[in-house]
Motif scaffolding. Structure first.
Motif, PDB file in Angstrom:
ATOM      1  N   GLU A  44     -11.572  10.122  11.944  1.00 16.91           N
ATOM      2  CA  GLU A  44     -11.357  10.272  10.509  1.00 16.91           C
ATOM      3  C   GLU A  44     -10.548   9.130   9.905  1.00 16.91           C
ATOM      4  O   GLU A  44     -10.299   9.115   8.693  1.00 16.91           O
ATOM      5  N   ALA A  45     -10.126   8.178  10.705  1.00 14.05           N
ATOM      6  CA  ALA A  45      -9.280   7.098  10.197  1.00 14.05           C
ATOM      7  C   ALA A  45     -10.096   6.102   9.374  1.00 14.05           C
ATOM      8  O   ALA A  45     -11.301   5.947   9.561  1.00 14.05           O
ATOM      9  N   LEU A  46      -9.419   5.425   8.458  1.00 15.60           N
ATOM     10  CA  LEU A  46     -10.020   4.331   7.712  1.00 15.60           C
ATOM     11  C   LEU A  46      -9.935   3.062   8.563  1.00 15.60           C
ATOM     12  O   LEU A  46      -8.844   2.676   8.996  1.00 15.60           O
ATOM     13  N   LEU A 102       0.814  -1.213   0.000  1.00 13.99           N
ATOM     14  CA  LEU A 102       0.000   0.000   0.000  1.00 13.99           C
ATOM     15  C   LEU A 102       0.845   1.260   0.000  1.00 13.99           C
ATOM     16  O   LEU A 102       0.297   2.367  -0.055  1.00 13.99           O
ATOM     17  N   GLY A 103       2.170   1.122   0.091  1.00 13.03           N
ATOM     18  CA  GLY A 103       3.049   2.289   0.120  1.00 13.03           C
ATOM     19  C   GLY A 103       3.041   3.009   1.450  1.00 13.03           C
ATOM     20  O   GLY A 103       3.332   4.205   1.511  1.00 13.03           O
ATOM     21  N   ILE A 104       2.714   2.307   2.537  1.00 13.45           N
ATOM     22  CA  ILE A 104       2.689   2.895   3.878  1.00 13.45           C
ATOM     23  C   ILE A 104       3.940   2.441   4.618  1.00 13.45           C
ATOM     24  O   ILE A 104       4.108   1.252   4.894  1.00 13.45           O
ATOM     25  N   GLY A 105       4.812   3.380   4.960  1.00 11.68           N
ATOM     26  CA  GLY A 105       6.083   3.033   5.574  1.00 11.68           C
ATOM     27  C   GLY A 105       6.048   2.897   7.078  1.00 11.68           C
ATOM     28  O   GLY A 105       6.913   2.249   7.662  1.00 11.68           O
ATOM     29  N   ASN A 106       5.067   3.519   7.729  1.00 14.46           N
ATOM     30  CA  ASN A 106       4.974   3.486   9.189  1.00 14.46           C
ATOM     31  C   ASN A 106       3.916   2.474   9.611  1.00 14.46           C
ATOM     32  O   ASN A 106       2.734   2.611   9.244  1.00 14.46           O
ATOM     33  N   THR A 145      -3.709   6.553  10.361  1.00  6.08           N
ATOM     34  CA  THR A 145      -4.756   6.919   9.413  1.00  6.08           C
ATOM     35  C   THR A 145      -5.489   5.698   8.887  1.00  6.08           C
ATOM     36  O   THR A 145      -6.553   5.824   8.296  1.00  6.08           O
ATOM     37  N   VAL A 146      -4.901   4.509   9.079  1.00  7.98           N
ATOM     38  CA  VAL A 146      -5.524   3.258   8.658  1.00  7.98           C
ATOM     39  C   VAL A 146      -5.419   2.251   9.806  1.00  7.98           C
ATOM     40  O   VAL A 146      -4.346   2.083  10.386  1.00  7.98           O
ATOM     41  N   PHE A 147      -6.538   1.597  10.136  1.00  8.83           N
ATOM     42  CA  PHE A 147      -6.559   0.528  11.129  1.00  8.83           C
ATOM     43  C   PHE A 147      -7.067  -0.739  10.442  1.00  8.83           C
ATOM     44  O   PHE A 147      -8.183  -0.756   9.920  1.00  8.83           O
ATOM     45  N   LEU A 148      -6.233  -1.766  10.437  1.00 10.79           N
ATOM     46  CA  LEU A 148      -6.610  -3.059   9.869  1.00 10.79           C
ATOM     47  C   LEU A 148      -6.819  -4.037  11.013  1.00 10.79           C
ATOM     48  O   LEU A 148      -5.878  -4.335  11.759  1.00 10.79           O
TER      49      LEU A 148
END
Length: 392
Positions: free
Chosen positions: A145-147, A62-66, A100-103
């Motif tokens: 506001e997080a996904l 996904l291109g998320i480094g953190n 910003t994203v929680f899986l």
């Protein structure tokens, strides 16, 4: 493409200038993802062997480094895994991640709660529903506001994916089998949460659904397929097979037998090359007399097969006084390599591919993802998340 290079070191001290500032890596600009789950997020592969591949494979795609990972084996929305803490117990730390994203990948270990490794406590249906709904609602309150991305529970035993098997009738009064019951509760709870969110049905192949109502990747085929159904299984009667029916194998190397140990001044390097697979990592040890006592399989690799598909094993002669003699590598034996996809009459029209993928996608324990399985799950989850977000 983004290439993530992960390194580890122990820093004794660091000196910076008077006017310099030292910031943690996550202070860099860019999104961060928190992955919450169980042992599926701890399954090691060849990329991040000391932690577990799945969260990092997904974030990289996904291109998320953190990435912040909260994965505790045997836990779930309700199950504490022996008092280690369920998702609700750990929620306070999730909200402070500022991701910003929680899986959230859970449900395999629910809904019986193993207490102190001594007894299992079964919640009422209402208690379990409140545990799932409460976690998602409170996560949304903490990060408005997080996904939020929620998957249905994985079923490593494919015959249980859509079965009528019920482990705890006190909790599951729905008339559905356990996995379908848990999947419905998780999805229904997510539907009550404000967007943005994404649901991914990894259980029965229902595809992804986002909070705008868009959907995709609907195959009606479980992500894990294969195995032997319980006796009498038909399209209308699906008892499941809790005693087995999964897979495990994936063409890894289980051991390298030592025929004679030779003589070495220190344990030699052992290298693997060739064959049909990749990813085999080996080490060695010697006994007090200097004889090679064992070749250890650090990582079993994947994709190897008998005969010419086996790798060549070379013992570094740098410390050799007399050579050791070793036998050919021995493959990991699959639990159910010839299993069949249960209920083939339910196979959707036009769907093709490996309908017994558990043999390659699960470890020999027939529960956790193999290195190849981690790649498969990461690629498919990342693609589903990306497509769902683009359709919001």
């Amino acid at each position: 493409r983004d290439i993530l290079i992960k390194t580890t070191c122990n820093v004794a001290f660091i000196k910076i200038g008077r006017n310099d500032s030292l910031l943690p890596p996550r202070a860099a600009s860019g999104p961060q993802m928190t992955v919450v789950g169980d042992s599926y997020q701890c399954s090691a592969g060849t990329g991040y062997a000391e932690i577990g591949d799945l969260p990092y494979e997904i974030s990289a795609r996904l291109g998320i480094g953190n990435v912040a990972v909260d994965a505790i084996r045997g836990t779930g929305y309700w199950n504490s895994g022996g008092d280690y803490g369920n998702f609700n117990d750990r929620l306070a730390s999730h909200g402070t991640d500022n991701s910003t994203v929680f899986l959230v990948v859970g449900g395999i270990n629910d809904y019986g709660d193993l207490i102190g490794a001594l007894r299992t406590v079964w919640p009422s249906r209402t208690e379990y529903e409140q545990a799932v709904a409460g976690y998602l609602q409170n996560l949304r309150a903490a990060r408005p506001e997080a996904l939020i991305v929620v998957t249905a529970p994985f079923s490593p035993n494919p015959t249980l994916a859509d079965s009528s098997y019920v482990a705890g009738a006190v909790t599951n009064t729905s008339g559905l089998g356990d996995f379908l019951f848990k999947a419905r509760i998780q999805k229904d709870a997510l539907l009550q949460v404000a967007g943005p969110w994404v649901h991914v049905d990894v259980l029965t192949g229902g595809g992804w659904l986002n909070s705008s109502g868009a959907s995709g990747d609907v195959t009606q085929l479980p992500w894990f397929t294969g195995g032997i159904p319980a006796p009498g299984t038909t399209a209308g009667y699906k008892p499941g097979n809790p005693a087995g029916g999964g897979g495990g194998g994936f063409g890894g190397i289980s051991r390298i037998p030592v025929v004679s140990g030779g003589l070495y001044t220190q344990a030699p390097d052992v290298r693997a090359s060739g064959g049909s697979g990749r990813g085999l990592l080996l080490s060695s040890s010697i006994d007090e007399a200097g004889a090679l006592s064992a070749i250890h399989v650090v990582s079993p690799g994947q994709g190897y097969s008998e005969g010419t598909g086996l790798p060549d094993i070379e013992i570094d002669p740098a410390y050799e006084q007399s050579p050791a003699d070793i036998a050919p590598p021995v493959l990991v034996q699959g639990v159910n390599p010839n299993g069949t996809y249960p209920l083939p009459e339910l196979l959707p029209a036009g769907v093709s591919g490996d309908l017994n993928n558990v043999y390659q996608f699960l470890l020999e324990d027939a529960v956790h993802p193999s290195p190849r399985g981690n790649e498969y799950l990461a690629e498919r989850l990342a693609r589903s998340i990306f497509d769902a977000v683009m359709a919001l």
